[in-house]
Design a protein around this motif. Structure first.
Motif, mmCIF file in Angstrom:
data_model
loop_
_atom_site.group_PDB
_atom_site.id
_atom_site.type_symbol
_atom_site.label_atom_id
_atom_site.label_comp_id
_atom_site.label_asym_id
_atom_site.label_seq_id
_atom_site.Cartn_x
_atom_site.Cartn_y
_atom_site.Cartn_z
ATOM 1 N N SER A 1 87.105 56.344 25.874
ATOM 2 C CA SER A 1 86.514 57.331 24.959
ATOM 3 C C SER A 1 85.917 56.640 23.733
ATOM 4 C CB SER A 1 87.549 58.374 24.543
ATOM 5 O OG SER A 1 88.562 57.789 23.749
ATOM 6 N N THR B 1 84.800 53.542 23.652
ATOM 7 C CA THR B 1 83.613 52.825 24.129
ATOM 8 C C THR B 1 82.450 53.786 24.323
ATOM 9 O OG1 THR B 1 85.042 51.245 25.272
ATOM 10 C CG2 THR B 1 82.749 51.306 25.945
ATOM 11 N N THR B 2 82.748 54.956 24.871
ATOM 12 C CA THR B 2 81.699 55.965 25.065
ATOM 13 C C THR B 2 81.110 56.402 23.736
ATOM 14 O OG1 THR B 2 82.820 56.737 27.051
ATOM 15 C CG2 THR B 2 81.212 58.218 26.076
ATOM 16 N N SER B 3 81.980 56.627 22.750
ATOM 17 C CA SER B 3 81.464 57.043 21.438
ATOM 18 C C SER B 3 80.671 55.919 20.777
ATOM 19 C CB SER B 3 82.611 57.505 20.535
ATOM 20 O OG SER B 3 83.485 56.441 20.243
ATOM 21 N N ILE C 1 78.940 53.547 22.352
ATOM 22 C CA ILE C 1 77.654 53.464 23.063
ATOM 23 C C ILE C 1 76.751 54.616 22.652
ATOM 24 C CG2 ILE C 1 76.595 53.677 25.351
ATOM 25 C CD1 ILE C 1 78.948 52.038 26.438
ATOM 26 N N SER C 2 77.337 55.796 22.481
ATOM 27 C CA SER C 2 76.550 56.955 22.055
ATOM 28 C C SER C 2 75.982 56.738 20.655
ATOM 29 C CB SER C 2 77.421 58.208 22.090
ATOM 30 O OG SER C 2 76.720 59.314 21.597
ATOM 31 N N ALA C 3 76.811 56.215 19.757
ATOM 32 C CA ALA C 3 76.334 55.935 18.396
ATOM 33 C C ALA C 3 75.228 54.878 18.424
ATOM 34 C CB ALA C 3 77.494 55.468 17.521
ATOM 35 N N ARG D 1 73.166 54.285 20.926
ATOM 36 C CA ARG D 1 71.980 54.917 21.506
ATOM 37 C C ARG D 1 71.286 55.805 20.468
ATOM 38 N NH1 ARG D 1 74.203 57.270 25.857
ATOM 39 N NH2 ARG D 1 74.555 59.200 24.738
ATOM 40 N N ASP D 2 72.083 56.536 19.671
ATOM 41 C CA ASP D 2 71.498 57.370 18.616
ATOM 42 C C ASP D 2 70.780 56.519 17.579
ATOM 43 O OD1 ASP D 2 72.473 59.603 19.886
ATOM 44 O OD2 ASP D 2 74.246 59.796 18.580
ATOM 45 N N ASN E 1 67.529 55.357 19.063
ATOM 46 C CA ASN E 1 66.559 56.460 19.071
ATOM 47 C C ASN E 1 65.987 56.706 17.684
ATOM 48 O OD1 ASN E 1 66.748 56.964 21.811
ATOM 49 N ND2 ASN E 1 68.395 58.452 21.578
#
Length: 139
Positions: A52, A54-56, A58-60, A62-63, A66
């Motif tokens: 979880s 790591t997912t957060s 990676i999401s941060a 990616r944001d 972007n």
């Protein structure tokens, strides 16, 4: 049959001695397996927490990428404008150099300009000629 009974009793006593000899190592092995079970029971929760996080992360990331892409798209026209200005400046300076070179070649033989220190007129004439050519080209 007596010999068979005596052999079975000896084998039984040997196994009994072996059991008493192995009680302490087997007890330690049991404690080790209990500790290992306790550690492995916590493992799924730890793996879930790590995934979880790591997912957060990676999401941060990616944001953030972007957001940088959006900002670069907003700045892209500015970079194109700067590039166009650079090309225009390069063209202007190259035309100034060409005019300067041709006028210098024409006036180099004229000793009156060198003799009277009138080189500044030569620079003004070059600049005026370039401005005239630019105005002529834009009209």
């Amino acid at each position: 049959m007596d010999w068979i009974g005596i052999g079975v009793i000896i084998i039984g006593l040997a196994f009994l001695g072996l059991v008493f000899f192995l009680i302490k190592p087997l007890k330690n092995l049991t404690e080790l397996f209990a500790s290992l079970q306790k550690t492995t029971d916590e493992l799924p929760d730890q793996v879930a927490d790590i995934t979880s996080e790591t997912t957060s992360a990676i999401s941060a990331g990616r944001d953030a990428i972007n957001q940088v892409n959006k900002q670069m798209n907003e700045l892209s026209p500015l970079f194109q404008l700067i590039g166009d200005m650079g090309n225009t400046t390069r063209g202007l300076s190259s035309s100034l150099i060409k005019v300067n070179t041709t006028m210098r070649e024409k006036l180099e033989n004229d000793s009156a300009i060198k003799r009277n220190n009138l080189e500044w007129i030569y620079g003004i004439m070059t600049l005026g000629y370039c401005i005239f050519q630019r105005n002529k080209a834009s009209n």
